[in-house]
Design a protein around this motif. Sequence first.
Motif, PDB file in Angstrom:
ATOM      1  N   ALA A   3       0.848  -1.195   0.000  1.00  0.00           N
ATOM      2  CA  ALA A   3       0.000   0.000   0.000  1.00  0.00           C
ATOM      3  C   ALA A   3       0.879   1.238   0.000  1.00  0.00           C
ATOM      4  O   ALA A   3       1.813   1.345   0.781  1.00  0.00           O
ATOM      5  CB  ALA A   3      -0.913   0.003   1.216  1.00  0.00           C
ATOM      6  N   HIS A  16      -4.510   1.408   7.193  1.00  0.00           N
ATOM      7  CA  HIS A  16      -3.981   1.059   5.873  1.00  0.00           C
ATOM      8  C   HIS A  16      -4.388  -0.347   5.447  1.00  0.00           C
ATOM      9  O   HIS A  16      -4.568  -0.593   4.244  1.00  0.00           O
ATOM     10  CB  HIS A  16      -2.465   1.230   5.842  1.00  0.00           C
ATOM     11  CG  HIS A  16      -2.048   2.653   6.003  1.00  0.00           C
ATOM     12  ND1 HIS A  16      -2.127   3.562   4.973  1.00  0.00           N
ATOM     13  CD2 HIS A  16      -1.588   3.334   7.071  1.00  0.00           C
ATOM     14  CE1 HIS A  16      -1.719   4.745   5.397  1.00  0.00           C
ATOM     15  NE2 HIS A  16      -1.390   4.633   6.670  1.00  0.00           N
ATOM     16  N   VAL A  19      -7.890   0.048   4.091  1.00  0.00           N
ATOM     17  CA  VAL A  19      -7.843   0.712   2.792  1.00  0.00           C
ATOM     18  C   VAL A  19      -7.453  -0.291   1.713  1.00  0.00           C
ATOM     19  O   VAL A  19      -8.065  -0.347   0.643  1.00  0.00           O
ATOM     20  CB  VAL A  19      -6.868   1.912   2.808  1.00  0.00           C
ATOM     21  CG1 VAL A  19      -6.639   2.456   1.407  1.00  0.00           C
ATOM     22  CG2 VAL A  19      -7.387   3.007   3.730  1.00  0.00           C
ATOM     23  N   ALA A  20      -6.441  -1.118   1.990  1.00  0.00           N
ATOM     24  CA  ALA A  20      -5.998  -2.130   1.027  1.00  0.00           C
ATOM     25  C   ALA A  20      -7.111  -3.144   0.762  1.00  0.00           C
ATOM     26  O   ALA A  20      -7.318  -3.567  -0.388  1.00  0.00           O
ATOM     27  CB  ALA A  20      -4.751  -2.835   1.540  1.00  0.00           C
ATOM     28  N   GLU A  21      -7.840  -3.505   1.807  1.00  0.00           N
ATOM     29  CA  GLU A  21      -8.961  -4.445   1.664  1.00  0.00           C
ATOM     30  C   GLU A  21     -10.053  -3.867   0.770  1.00  0.00           C
ATOM     31  O   GLU A  21     -10.583  -4.554  -0.120  1.00  0.00           O
ATOM     32  CB  GLU A  21      -9.518  -4.738   3.066  1.00  0.00           C
ATOM     33  CG  GLU A  21     -10.616  -5.743   3.136  1.00  0.00           C
ATOM     34  CD  GLU A  21     -11.085  -5.933   4.576  1.00  0.00           C
ATOM     35  OE1 GLU A  21     -12.318  -5.928   4.786  1.00  0.00           O
ATOM     36  OE2 GLU A  21     -10.247  -6.070   5.473  1.00  0.00           O
ATOM     37  N   ILE A  22     -10.386  -2.600   0.964  1.00  0.00           N
ATOM     38  CA  ILE A  22     -11.418  -1.943   0.156  1.00  0.00           C
ATOM     39  C   ILE A  22     -10.945  -1.803  -1.292  1.00  0.00           C
ATOM     40  O   ILE A  22     -11.712  -2.064  -2.225  1.00  0.00           O
ATOM     41  CB  ILE A  22     -11.787  -0.571   0.749  1.00  0.00           C
ATOM     42  CG1 ILE A  22     -12.520  -0.767   2.081  1.00  0.00           C
ATOM     43  CG2 ILE A  22     -12.643   0.239  -0.222  1.00  0.00           C
ATOM     44  CD1 ILE A  22     -12.726   0.503   2.878  1.00  0.00           C
ATOM     45  N   ARG A  23      -9.673  -1.433  -1.492  1.00  0.00           N
ATOM     46  CA  ARG A  23      -9.145  -1.311  -2.856  1.00  0.00           C
ATOM     47  C   ARG A  23      -9.233  -2.639  -3.598  1.00  0.00           C
ATOM     48  O   ARG A  23      -9.613  -2.680  -4.768  1.00  0.00           O
ATOM     49  CB  ARG A  23      -7.701  -0.834  -2.830  1.00  0.00           C
ATOM     50  CG  ARG A  23      -7.573   0.621  -2.558  1.00  0.00           C
ATOM     51  CD  ARG A  23      -6.143   1.060  -2.659  1.00  0.00           C
ATOM     52  NE  ARG A  23      -6.068   2.491  -2.365  1.00  0.00           N
ATOM     53  CZ  ARG A  23      -4.965   3.169  -2.332  1.00  0.00           C
ATOM     54  NH1 ARG A  23      -3.809   2.578  -2.570  1.00  0.00           N
ATOM     55  NH2 ARG A  23      -4.978   4.445  -2.060  1.00  0.00           N
ATOM     56  N   LYS A  24      -8.879  -3.719  -2.911  1.00  0.00           N
ATOM     57  CA  LYS A  24      -8.935  -5.034  -3.548  1.00  0.00           C
ATOM     58  C   LYS A  24     -10.373  -5.388  -3.910  1.00  0.00           C
ATOM     59  O   LYS A  24     -10.644  -5.913  -4.992  1.00  0.00           O
ATOM     60  CB  LYS A  24      -8.343  -6.103  -2.633  1.00  0.00           C
ATOM     61  CG  LYS A  24      -8.280  -7.454  -3.283  1.00  0.00           C
ATOM     62  CD  LYS A  24      -7.542  -8.454  -2.444  1.00  0.00           C
ATOM     63  CE  LYS A  24      -7.483  -9.773  -3.187  1.00  0.00           C
ATOM     64  NZ  LYS A  24      -6.660 -10.749  -2.505  1.00  0.00           N
ATOM     65  N   ILE A  26     -12.795  -3.335  -4.603  1.00  0.00           N
ATOM     66  CA  ILE A  26     -13.198  -2.509  -5.744  1.00  0.00           C
ATOM     67  C   ILE A  26     -12.608  -3.077  -7.031  1.00  0.00           C
ATOM     68  O   ILE A  26     -13.305  -3.173  -8.048  1.00  0.00           O
ATOM     69  CB  ILE A  26     -12.773  -1.041  -5.531  1.00  0.00           C
ATOM     70  CG1 ILE A  26     -13.611  -0.418  -4.413  1.00  0.00           C
ATOM     71  CG2 ILE A  26     -12.912  -0.235  -6.817  1.00  0.00           C
ATOM     72  CD1 ILE A  26     -13.126   0.941  -3.950  1.00  0.00           C
ATOM     73  N   GLU A  27     -11.331  -3.455  -6.985  1.00  0.00           N
ATOM     74  CA  GLU A  27     -10.672  -4.010  -8.173  1.00  0.00           C
ATOM     75  C   GLU A  27     -11.334  -5.298  -8.656  1.00  0.00           C
ATOM     76  O   GLU A  27     -11.364  -5.576  -9.853  1.00  0.00           O
ATOM     77  CB  GLU A  27      -9.197  -4.280  -7.875  1.00  0.00           C
ATOM     78  CG  GLU A  27      -8.376  -3.027  -7.734  1.00  0.00           C
ATOM     79  CD  GLU A  27      -6.963  -3.295  -7.239  1.00  0.00           C
ATOM     80  OE1 GLU A  27      -6.604  -4.466  -6.985  1.00  0.00           O
ATOM     81  OE2 GLU A  27      -6.202  -2.321  -7.102  1.00  0.00           O
ATOM     82  N   TYR A  31     -16.989  -5.025  -4.053  1.00  0.00           N
ATOM     83  CA  TYR A  31     -17.320  -4.016  -3.042  1.00  0.00           C
ATOM     84  C   TYR A  31     -18.781  -3.628  -3.214  1.00  0.00           C
ATOM     85  O   TYR A  31     -19.198  -3.243  -4.305  1.00  0.00           O
ATOM     86  CB  TYR A  31     -16.436  -2.781  -3.186  1.00  0.00           C
ATOM     87  CG  TYR A  31     -16.594  -1.810  -2.051  1.00  0.00           C
ATOM     88  CD1 TYR A  31     -15.949  -2.024  -0.849  1.00  0.00           C
ATOM     89  CD2 TYR A  31     -17.401  -0.686  -2.177  1.00  0.00           C
ATOM     90  CE1 TYR A  31     -16.099  -1.143   0.212  1.00  0.00           C
ATOM     91  CE2 TYR A  31     -17.556   0.201  -1.136  1.00  0.00           C
ATOM     92  CZ  TYR A  31     -16.896  -0.030   0.060  1.00  0.00           C
ATOM     93  OH  TYR A  31     -17.056   0.847   1.105  1.00  0.00           O
TER      94      TYR A  31
END
Length: 53
Positions: A3, A16, A19-24, A26-27, A31
Motif C-alpha cells: 500500500a 492502511h 484501505v488495502a482491503e477496500i481497494r482489492k 473494488i478491483e 465491493y
Amino acid sequence: MSAMRVSAGRDVPVDHDRVAEIRKAIETNSYPLIPTEIADAIIAAGLYGKVGK
C-alpha cells in the motif's frame, strides 16, 4: 499487496489494512455499492450539487 502511503501534511489516523482491503474489493468488483447510502453521505457532507463539477 503493498500500500502506498501519502502524507496529508498532518497526522491523520488511517487504517492502511482496511484501505488495502477496500481497494482489492473494488478491483475485483466485490465491493458493495449501495446508491441510497452514497446519496445520503453526499447530502450529509454538504456536497449535493457540487459533485461532478
